[in-house]
Design an enzyme around this catalytic site. Structure first.
Site, PDB file in Angstrom:
ATOM      1  N   ASP A 226      22.796   9.223  -9.564  1.00 18.53           N
ATOM      2  CA  ASP A 226      23.833   9.290 -10.600  1.00 18.53           C
ATOM      3  C   ASP A 226      23.199   9.426 -11.978  1.00 18.53           C
ATOM      4  O   ASP A 226      23.646  10.221 -12.808  1.00 18.53           O
ATOM      5  CB  ASP A 226      24.706   8.034 -10.540  1.00 18.53           C
ATOM      6  CG  ASP A 226      25.773   8.028 -11.619  1.00 18.53           C
ATOM      7  OD1 ASP A 226      26.651   8.908 -11.590  1.00 18.53           O
ATOM      8  OD2 ASP A 226      25.733   7.150 -12.507  1.00 18.53           O
ATOM      9  N   LYS A 230      23.240  12.705 -14.796  1.00 18.72           N
ATOM     10  CA  LYS A 230      23.573  12.584 -16.212  1.00 18.72           C
ATOM     11  C   LYS A 230      22.447  13.121 -17.088  1.00 18.72           C
ATOM     12  O   LYS A 230      22.696  13.775 -18.107  1.00 18.72           O
ATOM     13  CB  LYS A 230      23.891  11.124 -16.539  1.00 18.72           C
ATOM     14  CG  LYS A 230      25.160  10.638 -15.849  1.00 18.72           C
ATOM     15  CD  LYS A 230      25.405   9.156 -16.049  1.00 18.72           C
ATOM     16  CE  LYS A 230      26.683   8.721 -15.341  1.00 18.72           C
ATOM     17  NZ  LYS A 230      26.952   7.268 -15.503  1.00 18.72           N
TER      18      LYS A 230
END
Length: 375
Positions: A226, A230
């Site tokens: 994750d 980003k």
């Protein structure tokens, strides 16, 4: 005010789960007399409700019941045709993708090329295959339609918008570093506070799962993917903006190209269920305890951070140590995110953005904020 500004933006929402439902609630809570939006279409995983511009969904409408009762199946091809027709009638149209679907993300170039603006918290298109991202940029430039994805990095936190402004005004980005994962933030805020002892790593992860901070399978958080997604989004944004200073950042073929140090013990890789994973995680508590003790001896804490090091030409995610008086040690609580922008202008004191970086309400707020940028 120009006629274009007086014209309502026709909004089609794809994905009506937690974030999607909250977005619809927030959008419909804007008094109609001042709202710049008309909600004209809803699409779930199985059903579609298209009301059109003449009869938009009203604030008091039981939209969930209407969508459930609709006989129209979810059909993105048909939705694309309808929205394209609206653009052809000189209407301003925005499609909001609240899913995490690769299939939906793959359609962004199609929609943008047709003049349909795309707003989304879905990270897939901007952190996946580099070819798809290039197509998105090209389609947006060709038609003038915008893609807005603030909520892909910090949910409701302003991260992408400030970065765009820094770049647009000619500031030089030196480094961006931060705690980008609410899950990792919670885990290490509770596991490492500068002291040599405390709760075991496995117990903290278990509590995080009970509180709903982790994915059903905690390994999906501990692998760092994750955060890597980003970082990919931010790195590509920096590299895609023309600058007098050539970017030294690596070309990321996808988020998998990010140097990511997973926290999953090698022996637990591939365990199929979250329950079995948590059952075996205590076997490795001693290894994490050792890391905490070492950090404590240096008056430091452990934090899982993401770094876009423009000056050093590196994008990485992993566990790092920070002094106990560093903002990453003193300013975080719960599952907060914190991001530091080190730039030529913001130096030696960086620009800091901090706050809740996860949750349906703040994520929907980030998406709605992007919609307002079209108004």
């Amino acid at each position: 005010m120009s006629p274009a500004k007086d014209q309502k933006i026709l909004v089609a929402v794809v994905g009506v789960g937690l974030v999607g439902s909250e977005l619809i609630s927030q959008l419909l809570s804007i008094p109609p007399q001042v709202s710049p939006f008309k909600l004209v279409s809803l699409t779930s995983s199985s059903r579609s409700l298209f009301t059109g511009k003449a009869a938009p969904i009203q604030p008091e409408a039981p939209w969930k019941e209407q969508l459930t009762a609709s006989s129209e199946p979810a059909d993105l091809k048909a939705l694309t045709a309808r929205l394209t027709q609206l653009v052809g009638e000189n209407e301003r149209v925005a499609l909001v993708d609240n899913t995490s679907s690769d299939e939906v993300a793959s359609l962004y170039p199609v929609w943008l090329k047709e003049g349909i603006n795309v707003v989304t918290p879905n990270k897939k298109a901007f952190s996946g295959d580099a070819e798809l991202f290039a197509k998105i940029l090209s389609a947006s430039q060709e038609s003038g339609a915008k893609f807005l994805n603030e909520a892909t990095v910090g949910a409701g936190l302003p991260v992408i918008a400030p970065l765009k402004e820094l770049l647009a005004t000619g500031d030089k980005i030196i480094k961006i570093e931060g705690v980008f994962s609410g899950t990792m933030s919670y885990i290490f805020n509770n596991f490492s506070n500068g002291k040599p002892d405390g709760p075991s790593f496995s117990s903290v992860v278990s509590v995080a799962k009970e509180k709903g901070y982790t994915e059903p399978h905690p390994a999906d958080d501990l692998n760092g993917f994750d955060v890597a997604r980003k970082l990919t989004i931010l790195s590509r944004l920096i590299s895609s903006v023309p600058s007098k200073i050539p970017s030294t950042l690596p070309t990321l073929q996808s988020f998998a190209s990010v140097q990511t140090a997973s926290l999953i013990p090698a022996a637990l890789e591939g365990i199929p269920t979250g329950e079995e994973f948590l059952k075996r995680l205590p076997e490795f508590d001693a290894e994490f305890d050792k890391l905490r003790v070492e950090a404590s001896k240096e008056n430091k804490v452990l934090r899982f951070v993401g770094v876009v090091d423009v000056a050093g030409g590196q994008v990485r995610a992993g566990l790092e140590k920070y002094p106990i008086d560093h903002p990453f040690a003193t300013s975080l609580g719960g599952s907060d995110n914190i991001i530091m922008f080190h730039t030529e202008r913001y130096s030696p004191r960086p620009l800091i953005v901090q706050g809740a970086g996860a949750g349906a309400a703040v994520t929907a707020m980030g998406v709605l904020g992007d919609l307002f940028k079209l108004a």
